[in-house]
Design a protein around this motif. Structure first.
Motif, mmCIF file in Angstrom:
data_model
loop_
_atom_site.group_PDB
_atom_site.id
_atom_site.type_symbol
_atom_site.label_atom_id
_atom_site.label_comp_id
_atom_site.label_asym_id
_atom_site.label_seq_id
_atom_site.Cartn_x
_atom_site.Cartn_y
_atom_site.Cartn_z
ATOM 1 N N VAL A 48 -11.765 58.376 25.254
ATOM 2 C CA VAL A 48 -10.716 57.529 24.439
ATOM 3 C C VAL A 48 -9.885 58.382 23.657
ATOM 4 O O VAL A 48 -8.730 57.783 23.284
ATOM 5 C CB VAL A 48 -11.343 56.513 23.534
ATOM 6 N N LYS A 706 -10.364 59.595 15.534
ATOM 7 C CA LYS A 706 -9.947 58.653 16.733
ATOM 8 C C LYS A 706 -11.325 57.872 17.067
ATOM 9 O O LYS A 706 -11.588 56.324 17.246
ATOM 10 C CB LYS A 706 -9.302 59.100 18.009
ATOM 11 N N LYS A 707 -12.329 58.541 17.218
ATOM 12 C CA LYS A 707 -13.838 57.964 17.530
ATOM 13 C C LYS A 707 -14.081 56.787 16.529
ATOM 14 O O LYS A 707 -14.662 56.000 16.901
ATOM 15 C CB LYS A 707 -14.626 58.925 17.840
ATOM 16 N N GLU A 710 -12.136 53.760 16.848
ATOM 17 C CA GLU A 710 -12.384 53.089 18.202
ATOM 18 C C GLU A 710 -13.993 52.369 18.182
ATOM 19 O O GLU A 710 -14.369 51.289 18.645
ATOM 20 C CB GLU A 710 -12.874 54.081 19.211
ATOM 21 N N GLY A 715 -11.181 48.735 17.107
ATOM 22 C CA GLY A 715 -11.218 49.713 18.359
ATOM 23 C C GLY A 715 -11.775 49.237 19.555
ATOM 24 O O GLY A 715 -12.134 47.635 19.530
ATOM 25 N N LYS A 716 -11.732 49.603 20.571
ATOM 26 C CA LYS A 716 -12.321 49.180 21.908
ATOM 27 C C LYS A 716 -13.637 49.100 21.988
ATOM 28 O O LYS A 716 -14.049 48.571 22.816
ATOM 29 C CB LYS A 716 -11.464 50.155 22.922
#
Length: 853
Positions: A48, A706-707, A710, A715-716
Motif C-alpha cells: 500500500v 502509512k501501514k 491503512e 484505511g483500506k
C-alpha cells in the motif's frame, strides 16, 4: 535451518527511474525457483506504500567544465611568456624610393611607434584584412598611390594622425629633427631609454606591457584573453595571428621664394609584421627551445613578403606647398629589418594550475600520494571535486603526433601532423576520457551471508523469511562496486557491460561519505567537498572509529587484503537499527603524472582526478525477528504507532471456507471492539501523513505510519475494526469448534419437539424467576476448564474482572494474553525528528456497575 540463496539476481538500469531524467539501478530477478516470473526485486510487491520504499542506486556525475569546453585539450599557460622587439632597423628613402632633399638638411616631425594587435580583436581584424589585401607593389610605389589599406591601419590604431596615445601602443619616441638621408638604424639599441623594453608579457590571459609602453596601453583591448581560441590557433585548428605595426613619421622642410619655410607633410609608413600563432606551438608544448627569435627583412623590396609588408596613408594630402616647390608625399622611413624574440611561458606548477581560468590557471589539482594520508579527500592536500582536469602531464598516447615544417620566418617549427593533412586537428585526445566513461554499479550485502540489501524478500515464503533474517540489524554490511561501460552522460544500457579497471589507463576508487543520510545533510558533490571533506589527516582519523568506515579509500577491482585482513575494495559498516537507509558514496578515477612528460618534471608521485561521481544507494535493513514491534506488555519495545504484529501464513484452507486459489491464506489478529474514525489516534495519523514531515532518510518511519493508517477504520485494510461504542464486557472465550448458545447454556431440546424449545434470546420465557438457565452451564462461570466438553476446544478465556497492568490473563491455561488498547495522540513536528506519542493511552476500566451478567 535451511540455507537459502537467491535464484537469480541482476543489476539493471531503468530510464526515468526513480525520477524523471535519472537512470536508476535496480535489482532484477527472482528469489527462488517457485516464483514464476522475474521481477524488480527493489520494489515491494502488493504494497500500500508508494515509490518512497523503492530500493535503488542512482549516480550524479560532476560536469568537468574543462573537458566539456576543451575536448581537444588546452595549452593554458600564460605566466612568463614574452613577445619583445629585439632589433628594429629603420632606413630612409629605401622602400618607397623617395629621395627627399630637405631645407636646412633635416627632416622634421620624426617619430617612431610600435603597436601590437591580435586578430581576435575588432581592431586586429582590420589590420589583418589590410595585411591580407596587400600594400603597393614595387611598380606602384611612386605612381598610382593607394593609401586605402594604410588608412585602415591608421583607423585601427584609433587616434587619427596622433601617434602615441593608442591602447595598442607598446613603444614610442618623438625624435623631432633628424639629418636628412640618414637611417635611424636599430632604434632598439640606439634609443634604449625609450625603447629598452618594447614588449608584452604573460600573454594571452594576463597581458601586461614592457616599461617602454605609454600609459595609454590597454591589454584588455589589445590582446584577447580567450584561452580556448588561443589554443585552437596555436595548434593550427583555426587561423590566428599577432600583428606588430611599426609606424614611422617624418616630413621635409621647404624654402620657397618670398615665403616662410614650412613643413611639407609626407605620408606615414606602416610596417606590419605578421606572427602566425601556430609559430608558438613548439614553445607552449616545450618541443622547441626557449626563447625563439623571428627575423623579417625587406628581402624582396615588395609586398610579396609572407610576414612583413609596408603600407602608407594619405597624411601628405593638402599639406605644405602643393603647387610650388618640390612637393612630395611618399613616406621617408621604413623598417628594413626587425627581430622579435618570443619567450615560452614558465614551466607550469601545481600552484598555478589550481588558479582559476581568469587568474591564469586552469582550476586543476595534482596531489602527492606518497606520505600524504588522505590525498583523496583532505582539504589541505587532497583531491576535491571543485577542481576540473588538467591537460598536461599525461602519457604520450593522449597527444597527437607532431612534425617539423619550414617556418615563414625561416628555419623549422613543430606543428601537429594533422595540420598537414585533411584530418581533424586535435592536440589532446579527450575521447580517451569520454570513451572510458563509466557507471559504478553498487553491490551491498550482509557481511556474513552475502545477501543483497537492495531487494525485498517476502516473509510469506520460508526462503524470504530466512533471507530477511540475514539482512537484519544489528549486523555488519559491506559495500563494493563494479564498473560498467557508459557511452554518454545520459544514455546507458539497461544491462551493465562490466569491464576491468586494468583495461584503462585510469585508476578507480571510492569512499563512503555518509552511511545514514538524512534531509539537511550535504546532498551534492560540491557541498560534500566544500563542507564535509576533512581538513587534514587528523580530522580524517577522527571520522573512523571502529565500525564506521567513513572517507576510507577503497580501490575498485583490487581484491587483496590490508594489514587488518580487510579487502581493499570493500567498505564495511555496522547498522544497529533497522529501516531504509540512504548511503552517499564518492566514486572517482585518477591518472598518474607520466614520468616521461616534459611538464611537471620531478613530480612523478602525483595524480589528478579525471572524473567524480556521487552515488546514492537506498537499502533495506530488516528487523531482527526477535525484536518485532509489539506491545510493551508482551515483550516488545515501546511503540508510537499501534503495533499490528506480522501475519502468519496458513498452509491449509481454514474450515474449508474460501475458493481454492493455490495461495496460502493470511491470518488476522483478534480485536474486540476497535478504533473510532473520530479517535484522537486516527485523527493524529491523518495529520501526520497530510503534513508529510518525513525526510528522504525517514522512509521506514513513513511506511510504518502509512501501514498504521491503512490498518485503521479509515484505511483500506481496517485490521483493527470499528469501535463498538461504550459497552460492558465481562468475559471473552474463543473456541476452535462451533458451539451455539443453546449448547453453552445447556438448554435441553427434545428431538422432534420444536414446541418445547425456547431460544436464549426469548426474554419473555427466560425471565430468571419462572424459567432460568441451568447452573451447570459454563456461561456465567469463570473457568471453562471445569467443563471437560469445552476445555480442549477453548483456545483462550479472558475474565475481565482483574487486570495485570494493561493485560488480562488467559484463564484457559494456554498462556495467551489479552491486551487493552485505547486512544492516544501521536505527532511528528518536523523532518528528522522522530514521531512520538503525545499523551498517555486511555484504556478501559474495571467497574461493578451494569455488570454483563
Amino acid at each position: 535451518m535451511a540455507n537459502y540463496t537467491i535464484d537469480r539476481l541482476e543489476k539493471r538500469i531503468y530510464e526515468n527511474q526513480p525520477t524523471e531524467g535519472s537512470n536508476g539501478q535496480y535489482n532484477y530477478g527472482k528469489v527462488d525457483n517457485n516464483e514464476k516470473t522475474n521481477r524488480i526485486l527493489g520494489k515491494e510487491q502488493n504494497t500500500v506504500v508508494n515509490e518512497d520504499s523503492d530500493l535503488y542506486t542512482y549516480v550524479i556525475q560532476k560536469q568537468d567544465i574543462n573537458l566539456d569546453e576543451n575536448k581537444n585539450g588546452l595549452l593554458w599557460q600564460t605566466f612568463g611568456s614574452k613577445l619583445e622587439i629585439d632589433e628594429c632597423n629603420i632606413w630612409d628613402n629605401r622602400y618607397w624610393d623617395n629621395q627627399v632633399d630637405s631645407a636646412g638638411g633635416d627632416y622634421s616631425n620624426v617619430k617612431v611607434a610600435f603597436y601590437i594587435f591580435d586578430s581576435e580583436t575588432p581592431a586586429g581584424k582590420k589590420v589583418e584584412a589590410a595585411f591580407n589585401d596587400g600594400g603597393l607593389s614595387l611598380s606602384t610605389k611612386s605612381s598610382g598611390r593607394d593609401a586605402s589599406n594604410g588608412n585602415k591601419i591608421k583607423d585601427a590604431i584609433g587616434i587619427g594622425n596622433a601617434v602615441k596615445d593608442s591602447p595598442y601602443c607598446i613603444g614610442y619616441k618623438n625624435y623631432g629633427r633628424e639629418p636628412e638621408k640618414t637611417e635611424l638604424g636599430d632604434v632598439i639599441s640606439n634609443d634604449s631609454t625609450e625603447f629598452g623594453n618594447v614588449s608584452i608579457n604573460n600573454f594571452p590571459r594576463k597581458t601586461n606591457p614592457g616599461s617602454s609602453a605609454p600609459d595609454s596601453f590597454d591589454s584588455s583591448t589589445a590582446i584577447s584573453t580567450d584561452i580556448t581560441k588561443f589554443h585552437d590557433q596555436i595548434i593550427g585548428k583555426e587561423d590566428g595571428s599577432y600583428y606588430l605595426v611599426v609606424r614611422t613619421c617624418g616630413d621635409e622642410r621647404e624654402d620657397v621664394l618670398l615665403q616662410d619655410p614650412a613643413d611639407d607633410e609626407l605620408d606615414r609608413n606602416y610596417t606590419v609584421i605578421k606572427i602566425p600563432k601556430i609559430e608558438l606551438f613548439g614553445l607552449w608544448t616545450k618541443l622547441d627551445g626557449s626563447p625563439r627569435t623571428l627575423s623579417a627583412t625587406n628581402d624582396t623590396l615588395d609586398n610579396s613578403n609572407l610576414v612583413m609588408r609596408h603600407f602608407r596613408d594619405d597624411y601628405g594630402d593638402g599639406r605644405g606647398y602643393q603647387h610650388v616647390g618640390d612637393n612630395k608625399r611618399a613616406p621617408i622611413y621604413t623598417v628594413d629589418e626587425i627581430k622579435i624574440k618570443i619567450t615560452a611561458p614558465d614551466m607550469p606548477n601545481f600552484v598555478t594550475a589550481r588558479k582559476s581560468i581568469e587568474d591564469g590557471g586552469i582550476n586543476a589539482n595534482w596531489v602527492n600520494t606518497v606520505g600524504n594520508d588522505g590525498w583523496w579527500c583532505t582539504k589541505e592536500q587532497g583531491l576535491n571535486p571543485k577542481y576540473d582536469i588538467d591537460f598536461l602531464g599525461y602519457p604520450n598516447t593522449f597527444y597527437n603526433s607532431e612534425i617539423q615544417i619550414t617556418s615563414d620566418f625561416g628555419g623549422s617549427i613543430h606543428v601537429l601532423e594533422s595540420t598537414q593533412t585533411d584530418e581533424n586537428i586535435n592536440y589532446f585526445s579527450g575521447s580517451l576520457i569520454t570513451q572510458n566513461n563509466f557507471r559504478p554499479i553498487s553491490f551491498i550485502s550482509s557481511s556474513d551471508f552475502d545477501i543483497d540489501c537492495q531487494s525485498y524478500y517476502s516473509d510469506e515464503r520460508e526462503s524470504g523469511f530466512q533471507l530477511n533474517n540475514t539482512i537484519s540489524a544489528p549486523n555488519k554490511f559491506k559495500l563494493g562496486f563494479k564498473l560498467s561501460e557508459k557511452s554518454s552522460n545520459t544514455i546507458e544500457k539497461s544491462i551493465p557491460t562490466y569491464f576491468s579497471p586494468s583495461d584503462t589507463p585510469f585508476n578507480y576508487y571510492f569512499f563512503v561519505v555518509n552511511w545514514n543520510w538524512k534531509d539537511g545533510d550535504s546532498e551534492t558533490l560540491e557541498e560534500i567537498g566544500d563542507k564535509d571533506f576533512p581538513l587534514n589527516s587528523d580530522e580524517l582519523g577522527k571520522l573512523n572509529p571502529e565500525g564506521i568506515d567513513l572517507y576510507r579509500l577503497k580501490t575498485i577491482g583490487d581484491i587483496t587484503t590490508d594489514q587488518f585482513g580487510e579487502r581493499t575494495d570493500l567498505a564495511i559498516h555496522q547498522y544497529n537499527e533497522p529501516g531504509i537507509k540512504i548511503i552517499k558514496a564518492v566514486v572517482f578515477s585518477t591518472i598518474n603524472k607520466d614520468a616521461g612528460s616534459s611538464f611537471y618534471s620531478g613530480y612523478n608521485d602525483h595524480v589528478q582526478a579525471i572524473s567524480w561521481k556521487l552515488v546514492t544507494i537506498k537499502i533495506n535493513i530488516t528487523e531482527d525477528r526477535g525484536i518485532v514491534s509489539d506491545f510493551s506488555d508482551v515483550g516488545g519495545e515501546d511503540f508510537v504507532y499501534l503495533p499490528y504484529p506480522d501475519v502468519v501464513k496458513l498452509d491449509e484452507l481454514v474450515h474449508g471456507v474460501g475458493p481454492n486459489t493455490d495461495q496460502p491464506y493470511k491470518s488476522s489478529h483478534i480485536v474486540i471492539s476497535g478504533l473510532s474514525e473520530d479517535s484522537i489516534y486516527v485523527t493524529g495519523l491523518k495529520k501526520i501523513l497530510k503534513r508529510d514531515n518525513f525526510g528522504k532518510a525517514e522512509i521506514s518511519e513513513k511506511i510504518e505510519a502509512k501501514k498504521s493508517f491503512e490498518n485503521s477504520p479509515k484505511g483500506k485494510l481496517n485490521e483493527y475494526g470499528d469501535f463498538l461504542g461504550k459497552s460492558d464486557i465481562s468475559q471473552i472465550r474463543y473456541f476452535n469448534t462451533v458451539n451455539d448458545m443453546k449448547t453453552l447454556l445447556n438448554i435441553i431440546v427434545v428431538p422432534g419437539d420444536d414446541s418445547s424449545y425456547y431460544p436464549h434470546s426469548d426474554i419473555n420465557y427466560w425471565d430468571g424467576e419462572t424459567n432460568s438457565f441451568s447452573n451447570e452451564s459454563p456461561v456465567g462461570d469463570i473457568f471453562i476448564s471445569e467443563y471437560d466438553q469445552f476445555r480442549e476446544s477453548c483456545l483462550f478465556e479472558l475474565n475481565l474482572n482483574e487486570l495485570d497492568g494493561k493485560t488480562v490473563k488467559d484463564t484457559s491455561g494456554n498462556g495467551n494474553k489479552g491486551i487493552l488498547i485505547g486512544d492516544y495522540s501521536v505527532k511528528k513536528d518536523k523532518i528528522n525528528k522522530k514521531s512520538m506519542r503525545d499523551s498517555y493511552i486511555k484504556i478501559a476500566k474495571i467497574k461493578k456497575k451494569n455488570g454483563a451478567f
